[in-house]
Design a protein around this motif. Structure first.
Motif, mmCIF file in Angstrom:
data_model
loop_
_atom_site.group_PDB
_atom_site.id
_atom_site.type_symbol
_atom_site.label_atom_id
_atom_site.label_comp_id
_atom_site.label_asym_id
_atom_site.label_seq_id
_atom_site.Cartn_x
_atom_site.Cartn_y
_atom_site.Cartn_z
ATOM 1 N N LEU A 73 -5.256 3.196 -7.104
ATOM 2 C CA LEU A 73 -6.361 3.838 -7.222
ATOM 3 C C LEU A 73 -6.255 3.653 -8.788
ATOM 4 N N LYS A 74 -4.391 4.137 -9.169
ATOM 5 C CA LYS A 74 -4.222 4.304 -10.733
ATOM 6 C C LYS A 74 -4.562 2.540 -11.639
ATOM 7 N N MET A 75 -4.773 1.656 -10.745
ATOM 8 C CA MET A 75 -5.277 -0.124 -10.826
ATOM 9 C C MET A 75 -6.801 0.442 -11.566
ATOM 10 N N GLY A 76 -7.519 1.204 -10.581
ATOM 11 C CA GLY A 76 -9.417 1.382 -10.648
ATOM 12 C C GLY A 76 -9.656 1.164 -9.207
ATOM 13 N N ALA A 77 -8.968 0.981 -8.436
ATOM 14 C CA ALA A 77 -9.739 1.172 -6.813
ATOM 15 C C ALA A 77 -10.596 2.710 -6.530
ATOM 16 N N THR A 78 -11.383 2.198 -5.890
ATOM 17 C CA THR A 78 -12.090 3.382 -5.541
ATOM 18 C C THR A 78 -12.441 4.606 -4.810
#
Length: 467
Positions: free
Chosen positions: A91-96
């Motif tokens: 999530l921190k890397m950009g997952a929704t």
């Protein structure tokens, strides 16, 4: 028609997901590992990617490198119970969002229902940034200072994801407004936003308020009650002053975050919920952990994306921008056309605002209320001085036998010094006119002090102009 790529080495999982997604009228492509997934990405760029974190030839997060960051592709990661921490990292890397195995198909449908058309949300955020440049606004937030620009950048990044957010800032910095802005820029914006002050609910009632209760579960429970988690299903739950939540309830909150399930008080039946949590505190959360006010495991779950809100004293001319916005709201509400006189504008910029935006809003309301009905200018009302932390040197000692004139002189000069030489502010505190203050300084034969005060006023004006 939207297109979905499903990446999982388990064929049953792939087929089950594909069947659910097809019911929503979406096309699908299937892959069992990273190699096959990359082939599918070349054939057709998907709008959504469901990917397992553990694949035979690597990790699902490796696909981030193959996706154009400007394409608006939504990524939902899939993980086992034992590796939820890896999902949080994704999530921190950009997952929704993320799914936990065994996959709950109702949760898949909920995720699909929230997904916007490709690029819609990013386009809206871009539009808001344009409004910021023109008007100093970002969603519900107001301010154009560098400190707030950084906050807007962080909200722009985290809002479209499912990541939990931790807002940290002094009382009155606008944490709830920031939480509402995150919600309105998220995939959950069509659903409820509910705010809960954890410190304002009785410890005996907070579990019932959070999770609800069944009729007859305790004395006075004469009907079934749905709690915040049930009413906020599909939306966002804002937990203000999270460090004030009883530690025993924090355990149950952690379980909801891990499983998406909870039970009303008075029943053993589990209820599923899909809620994004935004927590806030005016304390140092790590210190709260040390003091036993906040569980370490819950802190890590909530602190996926921390955002620090700056105090008003660090926001430069945002003070003027906010004050004018509050005054315009009052003018519209009461049909007036008030404006700030120069003396008020000077005070607004010279005051440190220990109560932050909330204190500023209260001051503007007082100035509007106290103004004369036949005047278009607000009243010049005194600012409230915080008595919680008195500064050193705020008292003067006058020996017995001192003349009244000498006592008057010492009081005026000491007040002027405490105000940093700003005579308008000193006159306001002393309850005398600015002209009287000038005359007294001349009477004391203290032309040097007067000149120093004037220089101080000028330097502060120049300093503010350069903020």
């Amino acid at each position: 028609m939207s297109h979905v790529l499903i990446v999982d080495d388990d064929s049953d999982t792939r087929e089950a997901l594909a069947a659910i997604i097809a019911q929503d009228g979406l096309t699908t492509a299937l892959a069992g590992d990273l190699r096959e997934a990359r082939i599918q990405l070349v054939r057709q760029t998907p709008d959504v990617v469901f990917t397992d974190l553990k694949l035979p030839d690597g990790s699902g997060v490796d696909l981030f490198e193959d996706l154009d960051p400007t394409s608006g592709v939504e990524v939902i990661v899939i993980t086992g119970h034992a590796t939820v921490e890896s999902a949080v990292s994704a999530l921190k890397m950009g997952a929704t969002d993320y799914l936990v195995k065994p996959i709950n198909m109702q949760r898949v449908k909920a995720i699909l229902s929230r997904l916007p058309r490709p690029g819609d949300l990013k386009a809206e955020i871009g539009t808001l940034r344009g409004e910021l440049r023109r008007m100093g606004r970002f969603g519900l937030m107001l301010g154009s200072s560098p400190a707030m620009q950084e906050v807007y950048d962080q909200i722009s990044r985290v809002a479209p994801t499912a990541a939990s957010v931790m807002l940290v800032g002094e009382s009155g910095t606008g944490k709830e407004v920031a939480a509402q802005t995150v919600h309105q820029l998220s995939l959950r914006r069509k659903h409820a936003f509910l705010a809960v002050n954890c410190g304002a609910i009785s410890p005996n009632l907070i579990e019932s308020e959070m999770f609800g209760h069944e009729r007859g579960s305790f004395t006075g429970a004469d009907r079934q009650h749905k709690g915040y988690f049930e009413r906020a299903n599909g939306g966002t739950l804002f937990l203000d002053e999270i460090t004030e939540m009883p530690v025993e309830l924090q355990v149950k909150l952690l379980r909801v975050l891990e499983t998406g399930m909870f039970m009303r008080v008075g029943t053993t039946k589990e209820i599923e919920t899909d809620v994004r949590l935004i927590a806030a505190t005016n304390r140092d959360p790590e210190q709260a952990v040390v003091e036993g006010k906040l569980r370490l495991d819950l802190y890590h779950r909530l602190n996926v994306f921390p955002i620090s809100l700056p105090p008003l004293r660090e926001r430069g001319k945002d003070v003027e921008l906010l004050a004018q916005a509050f005054l315009e709201e009052l003018n519209e509400r009461y049909g007036t056309r008030k404006h700030f006189p120069p003396a008020v504008k000077e005070m607004l910029l010279s005051y440190p605002w220990p109560g932050n935006v909330r204190e500023l809003k209260n001051y503007v309301q007082r100035a509007h209320i106290m103004s004369s009905a036949d005047s278009d200018a607000t009243a010049v009302v005194p600012l409230q001085i915080s008595i919680a932390k008195p500064s050193a040197g705020t008292a003067i000692t006058i020996p017995f036998g001192t003349s009244l004139a000498e006592a008057d002189r010492q009081l005026i000069l000491a007040t002027l010094e405490q105000c940093g030489g700003v005579k308008t502010r000193a006159a306001e505190i002393l309850g005398i006119s600015l002209k009287t203050l000038y005359n007294r300084l001349v009477e004391y034969g203290n032309d040097t002090k007067l000149a120093e005060g004037e220089a101080s006023d000028e330097s502060q004006t120049v300093g503010r102009a350069n903020v």
